[in-house]
Design a protein around this motif. Structure first.
Motif, PDB file in Angstrom:
ATOM      1  N   SER A 393       0.838  -1.203   0.000  1.00 59.38           N
ATOM      2  CA  SER A 393       0.000   0.000   0.000  1.00 59.38           C
ATOM      3  C   SER A 393       0.867   1.244   0.000  1.00 59.38           C
ATOM      4  O   SER A 393       1.967   1.274   0.564  1.00 59.38           O
ATOM      5  CB  SER A 393      -0.908  -0.002   1.234  1.00 59.38           C
ATOM      6  OG  SER A 393      -1.726  -1.164   1.234  1.00 59.38           O
ATOM      7  N   GLN A 397      -2.369   4.601   2.860  1.00 56.81           N
ATOM      8  CA  GLN A 397      -3.387   3.616   2.533  1.00 56.81           C
ATOM      9  C   GLN A 397      -3.395   2.528   3.589  1.00 56.81           C
ATOM     10  O   GLN A 397      -2.341   2.080   4.035  1.00 56.81           O
ATOM     11  CB  GLN A 397      -3.140   2.984   1.158  1.00 56.81           C
ATOM     12  CG  GLN A 397      -3.458   3.890  -0.015  1.00 56.81           C
ATOM     13  CD  GLN A 397      -3.227   3.170  -1.332  1.00 56.81           C
ATOM     14  OE1 GLN A 397      -2.341   2.337  -1.429  1.00 56.81           O
ATOM     15  NE2 GLN A 397      -4.039   3.513  -2.323  1.00 56.81           N
ATOM     16  N   GLN A 430      -4.630  -3.209  -2.929  1.00 51.08           N
ATOM     17  CA  GLN A 430      -5.075  -1.873  -3.322  1.00 51.08           C
ATOM     18  C   GLN A 430      -4.242  -1.352  -4.495  1.00 51.08           C
ATOM     19  O   GLN A 430      -4.685  -0.459  -5.215  1.00 51.08           O
ATOM     20  CB  GLN A 430      -4.971  -0.918  -2.138  1.00 51.08           C
ATOM     21  CG  GLN A 430      -5.948  -1.258  -1.025  1.00 51.08           C
ATOM     22  CD  GLN A 430      -5.857  -0.265   0.116  1.00 51.08           C
ATOM     23  OE1 GLN A 430      -4.983   0.596   0.136  1.00 51.08           O
ATOM     24  NE2 GLN A 430      -6.784  -0.366   1.068  1.00 51.08           N
ATOM     25  N   ARG A 431      -3.071  -1.911  -4.704  1.00 48.03           N
ATOM     26  CA  ARG A 431      -2.209  -1.514  -5.813  1.00 48.03           C
ATOM     27  C   ARG A 431      -1.726  -2.785  -6.521  1.00 48.03           C
ATOM     28  O   ARG A 431      -1.244  -3.721  -5.890  1.00 48.03           O
ATOM     29  CB  ARG A 431      -1.016  -0.704  -5.318  1.00 48.03           C
ATOM     30  CG  ARG A 431      -1.408   0.502  -4.477  1.00 48.03           C
ATOM     31  CD  ARG A 431      -0.175   1.233  -3.972  1.00 48.03           C
ATOM     32  NE  ARG A 431       0.487   1.988  -5.029  1.00 48.03           N
ATOM     33  CZ  ARG A 431       1.803   2.020  -5.207  1.00 48.03           C
ATOM     34  NH1 ARG A 431       2.586   1.314  -4.415  1.00 48.03           N
ATOM     35  NH2 ARG A 431       2.315   2.746  -6.166  1.00 48.03           N
ATOM     36  N   GLU A 496      -4.269   1.671  -9.238  1.00 47.64           N
ATOM     37  CA  GLU A 496      -4.826   1.948  -7.915  1.00 47.64           C
ATOM     38  C   GLU A 496      -6.262   1.419  -7.942  1.00 47.64           C
ATOM     39  O   GLU A 496      -7.151   1.994  -8.571  1.00 47.64           O
ATOM     40  CB  GLU A 496      -4.802   3.443  -7.630  1.00 47.64           C
ATOM     41  CG  GLU A 496      -3.426   4.082  -7.747  1.00 47.64           C
ATOM     42  CD  GLU A 496      -2.496   3.654  -6.618  1.00 47.64           C
ATOM     43  OE1 GLU A 496      -2.989   3.136  -5.596  1.00 47.64           O
ATOM     44  OE2 GLU A 496      -1.263   3.829  -6.768  1.00 47.64           O
ATOM     45  N   THR A 497      -6.456   0.279  -7.304  1.00 50.09           N
ATOM     46  CA  THR A 497      -7.724  -0.433  -7.473  1.00 50.09           C
ATOM     47  C   THR A 497      -8.921   0.342  -6.930  1.00 50.09           C
ATOM     48  O   THR A 497     -10.048   0.183  -7.418  1.00 50.09           O
ATOM     49  CB  THR A 497      -7.644  -1.801  -6.791  1.00 50.09           C
ATOM     50  OG1 THR A 497      -7.383  -1.622  -5.385  1.00 50.09           O
ATOM     51  CG2 THR A 497      -6.529  -2.645  -7.405  1.00 50.09           C
ATOM     52  N   THR A 499      -9.404   3.678  -6.901  1.00 49.16           N
ATOM     53  CA  THR A 499      -9.782   4.859  -7.689  1.00 49.16           C
ATOM     54  C   THR A 499      -9.765   4.610  -9.189  1.00 49.16           C
ATOM     55  O   THR A 499     -10.337   5.384  -9.960  1.00 49.16           O
ATOM     56  CB  THR A 499      -8.814   6.009  -7.391  1.00 49.16           C
ATOM     57  OG1 THR A 499      -7.490   5.636  -7.819  1.00 49.16           O
ATOM     58  CG2 THR A 499      -8.789   6.333  -5.905  1.00 49.16           C
ATOM     59  N   GLU A 501      -7.072   4.795 -10.905  1.00 53.70           N
ATOM     60  CA  GLU A 501      -5.963   5.545 -11.472  1.00 53.70           C
ATOM     61  C   GLU A 501      -4.849   4.579 -11.909  1.00 53.70           C
ATOM     62  O   GLU A 501      -4.514   3.643 -11.191  1.00 53.70           O
ATOM     63  CB  GLU A 501      -5.417   6.536 -10.465  1.00 53.70           C
ATOM     64  CG  GLU A 501      -4.281   7.391 -11.021  1.00 53.70           C
ATOM     65  CD  GLU A 501      -3.725   8.353  -9.994  1.00 53.70           C
ATOM     66  OE1 GLU A 501      -4.161   9.514  -9.990  1.00 53.70           O
ATOM     67  OE2 GLU A 501      -2.866   7.923  -9.184  1.00 53.70           O
TER      68      GLU A 501
END
Length: 624
Positions: A393, A397, A430-431, A496-497, A499, A501
């Motif tokens: 993260s 995060q 998350q990434r 970036e899961t 958002t 992005e």
């Protein structure tokens, strides 16, 4: 005007000449005898005659007859047993070529004899060998003068020579059949032979027997060692302690000094014979240069201890043996190549398994996203690769809980060769780092360089640094570790899961295609950067985009866009864009299959020339 005697002599000479020509044209013995009797009767206007052939084992046998009287039916008792002419011949009392003999067969016969009682017996000879008797029947008081005797004697000589020639022709035919049978059997034995050495030895034995020679050998030209080696030999006297194969000439691989044919080998050789060859004491010699694919590989030769002149037909027979030898050597070469290819295939299969272990065995399931990947090498192994890297993260995060990880991680897709049972939970991050790369080569070198590049990229990216920093560091490591002169194109993105992005950097790779739901159009994700592994400190640009619900991102290698059809046209970016536009509403797996179908239709059966790799990322509708 010529006298009657002169005219008679000219006629007789013409008749003898015609007899000789007719018999020269006859090939088989039956034809020779039929024509000989017919023309012999016509020489002096006889009408009845027959020929007995003589055999040392079986005696006399009636071979041909013409216009015999009813008293001498054939078969019948009149022709059984010996007659006076045969007995006189056996006892040596027929000491001249032509004799007038009272016929014992006609004397003892019952019935119409047409007034015949005697016959002129003409001995058929070849030098001192008695071949048979030509009998021309006449009346009791018939006479034959010296000139007629001379004519018949000459005819007998012509017929005797024709009989010998016909027998030789038949013997030659039998010999040819035997030779062909022996060559066929040898060919079958060589074909079934599993080892080269026994096959060569058998060929040497058969070669000596067919050519009625004392010895036969194959001397191989060992170009690497610069020597001539005795690979197969029959009839040679070899040292008991000599290693096999035996070195025959340690200074020259080709026996250039040996003549093609020789009556006295040592005397007719252009250079002193090698010690081992000279020790054999060969006199007669027949040699053949053996070539494989136009390259001389050795000499096949037969030899005799006595002087001998080898004929052209024997040279042709040796050439047939040489062809069998060439086929045997070629078959052995192909067999060795097949074994080498099989070993290489096994090694490549192992390399493919090892390479497959470097690629993800499943695709991650990230809530709100669909992911599918596809890889197919142009050869057993290739240089393309892709990877999914679960990143830590970012600062600030919160890491996902264990409960969330266990409940949300589900596999959506996999490579085509992964069994369903192998799929497992891979990621819940998350990434997520996404890599697609292409080594600029194919086959084993590319596969090895792919393994290096993939390992260095993953090791560099695993700590979560920015895409441009990952490519810069990976480039330095690749340059430091690689000396192969290869390089790799690479596109690295971080998703970036939460958002959507995406930050990305490009190392000279094909620009991914992004279909945007908001505009309904496809655009390329461009970022400046060159391939990895060329210059020490390249600059890489980092760029950003955001995936909105319904957006589709297609990563691919040039194996897709550079697929070529029969007209040598490329599939190209435009066709790929069209496929993505037409299939954006479908799942990533279906999009991949649509691209593959479009490429296959375009190339029209052309073989795949480059590795094909694709990764499709789609954000689900309704996710924010």
């Amino acid at each position: 005007m010529p006298s009657n005697d002169s005219q008679q002599r000219l006629q007789a000479l013409a008749a003898l000449n015609e007899l000789a020509q007719v018999l020269n044209a006859a090939l088989n013995l039956r034809e020779v005898l039929d024509r000989a009797l017919e023309h012999a009767l016509g020489l002096l206007n006889f009408s009845t005659g027959w020929i007995f052939l003589h055999d040392e084992q079986t005696g006399y046998s009636l071979a041909v007859r013409h216009n015999v009287p009813p008293a001498l039916p054939y078969p019948g008792p009149a022709w059984q047993g010996d007659c006076d002419c045969q007995e006189l011949c056996r006892s040596g009392r027929l000491d001249k070529t032509v004799h007038l003999v009272t016929c014992s067969r006609l004397r003892g016969a019952l019935g119409d004899k047409w007034g015949l009682a005697r016959h002129v017996s003409v001995l058929l000879r070849s030098n001192d060998e008695l071949l048979g008797i030509l009998n021309l029947a006449m009346a009791q008081w018939g006479r034959i003068g010296p000139f007629e005797q001379h004519v018949l004697a000459t005819a007998g000589n012509i017929v005797g020579a024709a009989i010998v020639r016909a027998r030789l022709y038949e013997q030659a035919k039998i010999r040819r059949v035997q030779e062909q049978r022996a060559l066929l059997n040898l060919s079958q034995d060589l074909l079934l032979s599993e080892a080269l050495e026994p096959a060569l030895q058998r060929l040497a034995r058969v070669g000596a027997r067919l050519l009625e020679a004392d010895a036969c050998a194959f001397i191989e030209a060992d170009e690497l060692a610069g020597r001539a080696v005795l690979r197969a030999a029959h009839g040679w006297q070899l040292p008991h302690d000599a290693p096999w194969p035996v070195s025959l000439d340690a200074t020259s691989p080709h026996l250039w000094y040996l003549p093609e044919r020789a009556n006295e080998l040592a005397a007719e050789s252009l250079s002193p014979l090698p010690t081992l060859l000279a020790a054999q004491g060969f006199m007669g010699h027949l040699g053949l240069a053996v070539e494989l694919g136009g390259v001389p590989v050795g000499t096949l030769m037969v030899n005799t201890h006595a002087t001998r002149h080898f004929f052209e037909e024997e040279g042709q027979l040796l050439a047939l043996l040489g062809n069998l030898l060439i086929q045997t050597l070629e078959r052995e070469r192909l067999s060795q190549e097949a074994l080498a290819r099989e070993k290489l295939e096994q090694e490549l299969d192992l390399a493919r398994e090892i390479q497959a272990s470097f690629l993800p065995d499943c695709c991650p399931h990230v809530p709100g996203y669909q992911i599918w990947a596809y890889y197919r090498a142009a050869r057993q192994v290739g240089g393309d690769f892709f990877d999914f890297i679960e990143l830590p993260s970012a600062p600030g995060q919160a890491a996902p809980s264990a409960a969330n990880r266990a409940s949300s991680l589900v596999v959506r897709g996999s490579k085509r060769f992964v069994q369903q049972s192998a799929l497992r939970d891979c990621y819940n991050a998350q990434r997520l780092g996404i890599v697609i790369a292409d080594v600029t080569d194919k086959g084993v070198p590319a596969a090895l360089f792919m393994a290096l590049s993939r390992t260095l990229l993953r090791a560099t990216a695993i700590d979560g640094r920015r895409p441009d920093e990952v490519l810069q560091r990976a480039n330095r490591l690749i340059l430091a570790d690689s000396r192969a002169g290869l390089f790799v194109t690479c596109f690295y993105a971080i998703l970036e899961t939460a958002t959507g992005e995406v930050s990305f950097a490009n190392g000279g790779h094909n620009y991914p295609l992004l279909w945007e739901a908001a505009t309904g159009e496809v655009r390329q994700l461009r970022a400046q950067g060159i391939v990895l592994g060329i210059v020490p400190d390249p600059r890489f640009e980092v760029q950003y985009c955001t995936l909105q619900p319904g957006d589709v991102l297609l990563f691919y290698t040039d194996g897709v866009t550079e697929a070529m059809n029969l007209e040598r046209d490329l599939f190209g970016d435009e066709r790929l864009t069209a496929v993505l536009e037409a299939n954006h509403q479908r799942s990533p797996q279906e999009i991949v299959h649509a691209v593959l179908a479009a490429v296959a239709s375009f190339v029209g059966g052309q073989s795949q020339s480059d590795d094909i790799t694709m990764v499709v990322l789609k954000r689900e509708v309704g996710e924010r």
